[in-house]
Design a protein around this motif. Structure first.
Motif, PDB file in Angstrom:
ATOM      1  N   ASN A 212       0.851  -1.186   0.000  1.00  0.00           N
ATOM      2  CA  ASN A 212       0.000   0.000   0.000  1.00  0.00           C
ATOM      3  C   ASN A 212       0.888   1.236   0.000  1.00  0.00           C
ATOM      4  O   ASN A 212       2.115   1.148   0.125  1.00  0.00           O
ATOM      5  CB  ASN A 212      -0.922   0.016   1.225  1.00  0.00           C
ATOM      6  N   PHE A 213       0.289   2.373  -0.126  1.00  0.00           N
ATOM      7  CA  PHE A 213       1.044   3.625  -0.094  1.00  0.00           C
ATOM      8  C   PHE A 213       1.728   3.836   1.257  1.00  0.00           C
ATOM      9  O   PHE A 213       1.200   3.427   2.302  1.00  0.00           O
ATOM     10  CB  PHE A 213       0.126   4.823  -0.316  1.00  0.00           C
ATOM     11  N   ASN A 214       2.892   4.487   1.237  1.00  0.00           N
ATOM     12  CA  ASN A 214       3.355   5.247   2.390  1.00  0.00           C
ATOM     13  C   ASN A 214       2.592   6.569   2.346  1.00  0.00           C
ATOM     14  O   ASN A 214       2.386   7.139   1.270  1.00  0.00           O
ATOM     15  CB  ASN A 214       4.859   5.511   2.298  1.00  0.00           C
ATOM     16  N   ALA A 215       2.170   7.048   3.495  1.00  0.00           N
ATOM     17  CA  ALA A 215       1.251   8.188   3.492  1.00  0.00           C
ATOM     18  C   ALA A 215       1.617   9.225   4.547  1.00  0.00           C
ATOM     19  O   ALA A 215       2.010   8.885   5.664  1.00  0.00           O
ATOM     20  CB  ALA A 215      -0.177   7.703   3.751  1.00  0.00           C
ATOM     21  N   ALA A 216       1.473  10.493   4.155  1.00  0.00           N
ATOM     22  CA  ALA A 216       1.655  11.601   5.088  1.00  0.00           C
ATOM     23  C   ALA A 216       0.664  12.698   4.741  1.00  0.00           C
ATOM     24  O   ALA A 216       0.171  12.789   3.606  1.00  0.00           O
ATOM     25  CB  ALA A 216       3.084  12.139   5.025  1.00  0.00           C
ATOM     26  N   GLY A 217       0.381  13.528   5.723  1.00  0.00           N
ATOM     27  CA  GLY A 217      -0.418  14.720   5.503  1.00  0.00           C
ATOM     28  C   GLY A 217       0.432  15.960   5.720  1.00  0.00           C
ATOM     29  O   GLY A 217       1.284  15.980   6.613  1.00  0.00           O
ATOM     30  N   ALA A 218       0.228  16.959   4.895  1.00  0.00           N
ATOM     31  CA  ALA A 218       1.002  18.199   5.013  1.00  0.00           C
ATOM     32  C   ALA A 218       0.055  19.396   5.092  1.00  0.00           C
ATOM     33  O   ALA A 218      -0.881  19.509   4.295  1.00  0.00           O
ATOM     34  CB  ALA A 218       1.948  18.368   3.833  1.00  0.00           C
ATOM     35  N   VAL A 219       0.301  20.258   6.069  1.00  0.00           N
ATOM     36  CA  VAL A 219      -0.434  21.516   6.183  1.00  0.00           C
ATOM     37  C   VAL A 219       0.545  22.645   5.909  1.00  0.00           C
ATOM     38  O   VAL A 219       1.562  22.794   6.608  1.00  0.00           O
ATOM     39  CB  VAL A 219      -1.065  21.686   7.573  1.00  0.00           C
ATOM     40  N   VAL A 220       0.269  23.409   4.869  1.00  0.00           N
ATOM     41  CA  VAL A 220       1.126  24.536   4.473  1.00  0.00           C
ATOM     42  C   VAL A 220       0.402  25.820   4.852  1.00  0.00           C
ATOM     43  O   VAL A 220      -0.691  26.101   4.353  1.00  0.00           O
ATOM     44  CB  VAL A 220       1.410  24.506   2.956  1.00  0.00           C
ATOM     45  N   THR A 221       1.005  26.582   5.747  1.00  0.00           N
ATOM     46  CA  THR A 221       0.395  27.821   6.236  1.00  0.00           C
ATOM     47  C   THR A 221       1.181  29.011   5.692  1.00  0.00           C
ATOM     48  O   THR A 221       2.398  29.084   5.835  1.00  0.00           O
ATOM     49  CB  THR A 221       0.381  27.854   7.767  1.00  0.00           C
ATOM     50  N   ILE A 222       0.469  29.942   5.072  1.00  0.00           N
ATOM     51  CA  ILE A 222       1.102  31.096   4.431  1.00  0.00           C
ATOM     52  C   ILE A 222       0.560  32.363   5.069  1.00  0.00           C
ATOM     53  O   ILE A 222      -0.656  32.591   5.099  1.00  0.00           O
ATOM     54  CB  ILE A 222       0.824  31.096   2.919  1.00  0.00           C
ATOM     55  N   LYS A 223       1.461  33.161   5.602  1.00  0.00           N
ATOM     56  CA  LYS A 223       1.074  34.417   6.243  1.00  0.00           C
ATOM     57  C   LYS A 223       1.120  35.562   5.239  1.00  0.00           C
ATOM     58  O   LYS A 223       2.078  35.692   4.475  1.00  0.00           O
ATOM     59  CB  LYS A 223       2.011  34.730   7.416  1.00  0.00           C
ATOM     60  N   GLY A 224       0.116  36.406   5.247  1.00  0.00           N
ATOM     61  CA  GLY A 224       0.099  37.601   4.426  1.00  0.00           C
ATOM     62  C   GLY A 224       0.024  38.839   5.301  1.00  0.00           C
ATOM     63  O   GLY A 224       0.201  38.767   6.528  1.00  0.00           O
ATOM     64  N   LYS A 225      -0.242  39.967   4.656  1.00  0.00           N
ATOM     65  CA  LYS A 225      -0.410  41.223   5.403  1.00  0.00           C
ATOM     66  C   LYS A 225      -1.506  42.018   4.720  1.00  0.00           C
ATOM     67  O   LYS A 225      -1.427  42.327   3.527  1.00  0.00           O
ATOM     68  CB  LYS A 225       0.882  42.016   5.416  1.00  0.00           C
ATOM     69  N   ILE A 283      -2.239  15.657   0.870  1.00  0.00           N
ATOM     70  CA  ILE A 283      -1.791  14.329   1.249  1.00  0.00           C
ATOM     71  C   ILE A 283      -0.665  13.941   0.297  1.00  0.00           C
ATOM     72  O   ILE A 283      -0.672  14.315  -0.882  1.00  0.00           O
ATOM     73  CB  ILE A 283      -2.910  13.269   1.254  1.00  0.00           C
ATOM     74  N   ILE A 284       0.320  13.235   0.833  1.00  0.00           N
ATOM     75  CA  ILE A 284       1.504  12.810   0.086  1.00  0.00           C
ATOM     76  C   ILE A 284       1.501  11.293   0.084  1.00  0.00           C
ATOM     77  O   ILE A 284       1.368  10.659   1.135  1.00  0.00           O
ATOM     78  CB  ILE A 284       2.788  13.342   0.757  1.00  0.00           C
ATOM     79  N   ARG A 285       1.660  10.682  -1.106  1.00  0.00           N
ATOM     80  CA  ARG A 285       1.579   9.240  -1.225  1.00  0.00           C
ATOM     81  C   ARG A 285       2.672   8.706  -2.151  1.00  0.00           C
ATOM     82  O   ARG A 285       2.956   9.290  -3.192  1.00  0.00           O
ATOM     83  CB  ARG A 285       0.212   8.818  -1.799  1.00  0.00           C
ATOM     84  N   ASP A 286       3.260   7.572  -1.769  1.00  0.00           N
ATOM     85  CA  ASP A 286       4.188   6.860  -2.647  1.00  0.00           C
ATOM     86  C   ASP A 286       4.402   5.453  -2.112  1.00  0.00           C
ATOM     87  O   ASP A 286       4.508   5.258  -0.898  1.00  0.00           O
ATOM     88  CB  ASP A 286       5.532   7.587  -2.750  1.00  0.00           C
ATOM     89  N   HIS A 287       4.469   4.473  -3.006  1.00  0.00           N
ATOM     90  CA  HIS A 287       4.742   3.102  -2.578  1.00  0.00           C
ATOM     91  C   HIS A 287       6.192   2.922  -2.170  1.00  0.00           C
ATOM     92  O   HIS A 287       6.497   2.125  -1.274  1.00  0.00           O
ATOM     93  CB  HIS A 287       4.387   2.105  -3.693  1.00  0.00           C
ATOM     94  N   ASP A 288       7.093   3.615  -2.842  1.00  0.00           N
ATOM     95  CA  ASP A 288       8.525   3.491  -2.560  1.00  0.00           C
ATOM     96  C   ASP A 288       8.894   4.384  -1.383  1.00  0.00           C
ATOM     97  O   ASP A 288       8.631   5.587  -1.401  1.00  0.00           O
ATOM     98  CB  ASP A 288       9.329   3.892  -3.802  1.00  0.00           C
ATOM     99  N   ASN A 325       4.009   1.480   4.008  1.00  0.00           N
ATOM    100  CA  ASN A 325       3.767   0.343   3.127  1.00  0.00           C
ATOM    101  C   ASN A 325       3.985  -0.959   3.888  1.00  0.00           C
ATOM    102  O   ASN A 325       5.086  -1.246   4.354  1.00  0.00           O
ATOM    103  CB  ASN A 325       4.716   0.422   1.920  1.00  0.00           C
ATOM    104  N   MET A 326       2.921  -1.763   3.991  1.00  0.00           N
ATOM    105  CA  MET A 326       3.006  -3.010   4.754  1.00  0.00           C
ATOM    106  C   MET A 326       3.931  -4.041   4.105  1.00  0.00           C
ATOM    107  O   MET A 326       4.289  -5.038   4.740  1.00  0.00           O
ATOM    108  CB  MET A 326       1.611  -3.612   4.939  1.00  0.00           C
ATOM    109  N   ARG A 327       4.337  -3.807   2.873  1.00  0.00           N
ATOM    110  CA  ARG A 327       5.158  -4.792   2.164  1.00  0.00           C
ATOM    111  C   ARG A 327       6.389  -5.187   2.977  1.00  0.00           C
ATOM    112  O   ARG A 327       6.758  -6.365   3.027  1.00  0.00           O
ATOM    113  CB  ARG A 327       5.573  -4.240   0.802  1.00  0.00           C
ATOM    114  N   GLU A 328       7.026  -4.208   3.608  1.00  0.00           N
ATOM    115  CA  GLU A 328       8.259  -4.514   4.335  1.00  0.00           C
ATOM    116  C   GLU A 328       8.010  -5.424   5.538  1.00  0.00           C
ATOM    117  O   GLU A 328       8.928  -6.101   6.012  1.00  0.00           O
ATOM    118  CB  GLU A 328       8.973  -3.235   4.767  1.00  0.00           C
ATOM    119  N   LYS A 329       6.759  -5.473   6.022  1.00  0.00           N
ATOM    120  CA  LYS A 329       6.429  -6.357   7.145  1.00  0.00           C
ATOM    121  C   LYS A 329       5.869  -7.701   6.683  1.00  0.00           C
ATOM    122  O   LYS A 329       5.962  -8.702   7.410  1.00  0.00           O
ATOM    123  CB  LYS A 329       5.413  -5.672   8.068  1.00  0.00           C
TER     124      LYS A 329
END
Length: 412
Positions: A212-225, A283-288, A325-329
């Motif tokens: 399955n995918f390796n998975a992460a979530g990313a929150v990018v916060t940008i400040k303005g004025k 969301i960031i996804r990759d099998h490798d 990725n569960m493959r390694e297990k």
């Protein structure tokens, strides 16, 4: 095997109970209504003759089918989840039974002109002549993963009623909140007590997955004025323009709509912006695993480069790993995949071994010490109004479970 109408009745009784999970909730289960089906499942497991049936304070259900052989065998488990996705409503599900499907369009809802068509979903043509269970076009169906639950309970019922079929100890587990990524979070692997398990949570008949995918979530916060636009020269910083620069700097073709198989992606799924501040959620996804780490690094470096360009610390990034990725297990114990493959061949099913472009409870459980490949449950078009499941695929899934039980239960 299990009588067809009995299986249909069981499945329909599950999907007509609303169990939608809630990603905004901090409780487990995330929605109180999940208890309705969970408590009913506990009673049903007792009724069919399983032992040590328990439900804990978080609605995790476990039960045991004791061994009926006088020699030691591995303890195996079968796991499914009873929540449905919040992506589309699961309230007031009205299943439709299509007997002897003719390969043509299925009118799900005449009033709203909602049609399930092989022109849009050509996999329908795989099931001509079979019995399909569909939605009425206004809700999802809930075959993800109530089909898996129906199959596991039906297989256990069959084994209880046929003691001539030899098997070792089998554990059953049903979980809440899989659809919001928390299905395995509070699963007690030690209490479950299996050497390995299988999630019955795949799609098309024959699917067998241990990647399955390796998975992460990313929150990018940008400040303005924000300043008065009439007097803004040299003062205003519009965070939405910077957000646009960020979005356009990531590889445009590495998104879900342009990738397949083992290709990874960046998926921007939410933008909330004003001049003074903008938040991007990815969301960031990759099998490798290496490519996965590189994707996370790319997000961080892009933020740093844009901060240098603007000569201000305007962009901050928070990345959290979600699952791996569960493959390694699973690869070190590949015999558990081989057993499932053999069980399918015994049922005259061609195994479709492929990576999951998503996640599964099995991934998290594998990293918690319970190797857990994923087997088809039979449904298609999950998470929406066009979801359907062929009953014959569910019957075959039951046969696969029974075959696995017998293969593992053989005397060595």
């Amino acid at each position: 095997m299990i009588e067809k109408q009995h299986l249909i009745n069981r499945f329909v009784s599950y999907v007509t109970v609303d169990t939608e999970s809630d990603p905004e909730s901090n409780t487990t289960p995330s929605s109180a209504k999940q208890w309705d089906l969970a408590n009913a499942l506990v009673e049903e497991l007792k009724q069919i003759g399983l032992q040590d049936v328990t439900i804990d304070e978080n609605a995790y259900i476990m039960a045991t089918l004791p061994s009926n052989v006088d020699y030691e065998t591995p303890v195996i488990g079968f796991i499914s989840h009873f929540d449905t996705t919040p992506d589309f409503t699961g309230a007031n599900v009205k299943p439709q039974i299509i007997e002897n499907y003719d390969g043509k369009d299925i009118v799900l809802n005449e009033a709203e002109n909602i049609i399930l068509s092989p022109d849009d979903f050509d996999d329908l043509l795989l099931y001509k002549g079979q019995t399909l269970i569909t939605t009425d076009g206004t809700t999802l169906l809930g075959a993800d993963d109530k089909a898996g639950i129906a199959e596991i309970i039906s297989a256990m019922e069959y084994l209880v009623n046929h003691p001539e079929l030899k098997h070792g100890t089998i554990k059953v587990g049903f979980t809440p909140d899989e659809e919001i990524g928390r299905g395995a979070h509070k699963f007690d692997v030690d209490k479950f007590g299996a050497d390995w398990a299988y999630t019955m949570d795949g799609s098309q008949i024959g699917e067998l997955e241990y990647e399955n995918f390796n998975a992460a979530g990313a929150v990018v916060t940008i400040k303005g004025k924000i300043v008065h636009p009439g007097y803004a020269k040299g003062k205003m910083i519009n965070s939405m323009y910077i957000a646009t620069d960020f979005i356009n700097s990531l590889p445009r073709m590495e998104t879900p709509e342009h990738t397949e198989d083992r290709q990874g992606f960046f998926h921007l799924y939410s933008i909330n912006g004003e001049v003074d501040g903008t938040k991007l959620q990815y969301i960031i996804r990759d099998h490798d695993r290496g490519h996965f780490e590189a994707r996370k690094e790319m997000i961080q470096k892009l933020a740093e480069e844009l901060n240098e360009q603007y000569e201000k610390e305007l962009i901050s990034v928070e990345i959290k790993d979600q699952y791996f990725n569960m493959r390694e297990k699973v690869e070190p114990v590949m015999h558990i995949v081989d057993i499932a493959e053999e069980a399918m061949k015994m049922a005259n099913i061609i195994p479709l071994i492929k990576p999951i472009r998503g996640g599964t409870d099995g991934s998290q459980l594998s990293f918690m010490g319970l190797p857990c490949p994923n087997i088809f449950a039979g449904g298609h078009n999950f998470h929406g109004r066009f979801e359907y499941v062929p009953v014959e695929s569910m019957l075959k899934a039951i046969e696969v479970i029974v075959n696995i039980a017998q293969l593992v239960g053989k005397k060595k």
